[in-house]
Design a protein around this motif. Structure first.
Motif, PDB file in Angstrom:
ATOM      1  N   TYR A  90       0.982  -1.420   0.219  1.00  0.00           N
ATOM      2  CA  TYR A  90      -0.019  -0.362   0.222  1.00  0.00           C
ATOM      3  C   TYR A  90       0.869   0.939   0.281  1.00  0.00           C
ATOM      4  CZ  TYR A  90      -3.724   3.073   1.720  1.00  0.00           C
ATOM      5  OH  TYR A  90      -4.482   4.461   1.454  1.00  0.00           O
ATOM      6  N   ARG A  91       2.265   1.482   1.150  1.00  0.00           N
ATOM      7  CA  ARG A  91       2.438   2.559   0.765  1.00  0.00           C
ATOM      8  C   ARG A  91       3.292   2.528  -0.541  1.00  0.00           C
ATOM      9  NH1 ARG A  91       5.995   1.311   6.182  1.00  0.00           N
ATOM     10  NH2 ARG A  91       5.209  -0.395   6.135  1.00  0.00           N
ATOM     11  N   GLU A  93       2.553   1.809  -3.315  1.00  0.00           N
ATOM     12  CA  GLU A  93       2.033   1.947  -4.024  1.00  0.00           C
ATOM     13  C   GLU A  93       1.181   3.247  -4.499  1.00  0.00           C
ATOM     14  OE1 GLU A  93      -1.344  -0.204  -3.612  1.00  0.00           O
ATOM     15  OE2 GLU A  93      -0.492  -2.303  -4.345  1.00  0.00           O
ATOM     16  N   ARG A  94       1.460   4.008  -2.860  1.00  0.00           N
ATOM     17  CA  ARG A  94       0.960   5.785  -3.325  1.00  0.00           C
ATOM     18  C   ARG A  94       1.888   6.266  -3.303  1.00  0.00           C
ATOM     19  NH1 ARG A  94      -3.036   7.380   0.820  1.00  0.00           N
ATOM     20  NH2 ARG A  94      -2.414   9.067   0.335  1.00  0.00           N
ATOM     21  N   ALA A  96       4.605   5.544  -5.311  1.00  0.00           N
ATOM     22  CA  ALA A  96       4.510   5.437  -7.056  1.00  0.00           C
ATOM     23  C   ALA A  96       4.017   6.290  -7.851  1.00  0.00           C
ATOM     24  CB  ALA A  96       4.267   3.896  -6.975  1.00  0.00           C
ATOM     25  N   GLN A  97       3.065   6.456  -7.042  1.00  0.00           N
ATOM     26  CA  GLN A  97       1.144   7.321  -7.605  1.00  0.00           C
ATOM     27  C   GLN A  97       1.518   8.868  -7.405  1.00  0.00           C
ATOM     28  OE1 GLN A  97      -2.149   6.735  -5.566  1.00  0.00           O
ATOM     29  NE2 GLN A  97      -2.561   4.792  -6.697  1.00  0.00           N
ATOM     30  N   ASP A  98       2.332   9.362  -6.272  1.00  0.00           N
ATOM     31  CA  ASP A  98       2.792  10.989  -5.722  1.00  0.00           C
ATOM     32  C   ASP A  98       4.349  11.092  -6.430  1.00  0.00           C
ATOM     33  OD1 ASP A  98       0.002  11.216  -5.216  1.00  0.00           O
ATOM     34  OD2 ASP A  98       0.769  10.498  -2.689  1.00  0.00           O
ATOM     35  N   HIS A  99       4.981  10.210  -6.026  1.00  0.00           N
ATOM     36  CA  HIS A  99       6.437  10.182  -6.304  1.00  0.00           C
ATOM     37  C   HIS A  99       7.296   9.673  -7.354  1.00  0.00           C
ATOM     38  CE1 HIS A  99       6.400  13.549  -2.892  1.00  0.00           C
ATOM     39  NE2 HIS A  99       5.872  12.101  -2.586  1.00  0.00           N
ATOM     40  N   PRO A 100       6.949   9.103  -8.409  1.00  0.00           N
ATOM     41  CA  PRO A 100       7.990   8.008  -9.143  1.00  0.00           C
ATOM     42  C   PRO A 100       8.600   7.271  -9.957  1.00  0.00           C
ATOM     43  CG  PRO A 100       6.476   9.662 -10.541  1.00  0.00           C
ATOM     44  CD  PRO A 100       6.104  10.127  -9.802  1.00  0.00           C
ATOM     45  N   ALA A 147       8.327   0.188  -8.823  1.00  0.00           N
ATOM     46  CA  ALA A 147       7.108   0.232  -8.369  1.00  0.00           C
ATOM     47  C   ALA A 147       6.066  -0.565  -8.752  1.00  0.00           C
ATOM     48  CB  ALA A 147       6.894   1.620  -9.147  1.00  0.00           C
TER      49      ALA A 147
END
Length: 147
Positions: A90-91, A93-94, A96-100, A147
């Motif tokens: 979960y962390r 994934e978050r 990767a979304q916000d800081h790819p 990621a």
């Protein structure tokens, strides 16, 4: 089972989880640091609920060169049931979304480094007794491409 954002009234549950994991996974001297971290929380932090009870927690933060996983833990009697893996995924994934384009780092102990290796982390260094006597600090990193 669900993962949600940490709330101030989760403090006691998170401290109980910490205490149940000391001294094997956390040095007891770190408890006050963890409490302060939660009381002054500026970073994303989450709890894992099962049957209405907080049974795991973990967050992440922006470091100088990369993202970092912070204070991940699962209730001691529930280790090995996939809760920790779900929280890490979960962390990640978050992040990767916000800081790819960011790598992810963690400092953990010799007791959990194999768990993080399965999640794509590589050991960078080991500091003997880095957290306390018999509790070594293992610095690990996961490249952004995973990621």
């Amino acid at each position: 089972m669900s993962i949600r954002k940490y709330q101030a009234d989760d403090l006691d549950s998170c401290l109980e989880i910490f205490e149940g994991n000391a001294p094997k996974f956390f040095d007891p001297s770190e408890r006050d640091d963890f409490r302060r971290y939660l009381e002054t929380l500026n970073d994303p932090y989450f709890v894992f609920e099962q049957d209405g009870k907080v049974v795991g927690a973990g967050g992440y933060c922006q470091g100088p060169k990369e993202m970092g996983l912070a204070w991940g833990m699962v209730r001691c009697d529930l280790h090995g049931q996939g809760i920790g893996s779900a929280l890490v995924r979960y962390r990640l994934e978050r992040i990767a979304q916000d800081h790819p384009d960011q790598a992810v780092a963690i400092d953990t102990s010799q007791h959990t480094c194999a768990f993080y290796e399965k999640m794509g982390f590589e050991t960078l260094s080991i500091k003997e007794d880095g957290y306390g006597p018999g509790l070594h600090m293992v610095l690990m990193r996961r490249p952004p491409s995973l990621a």
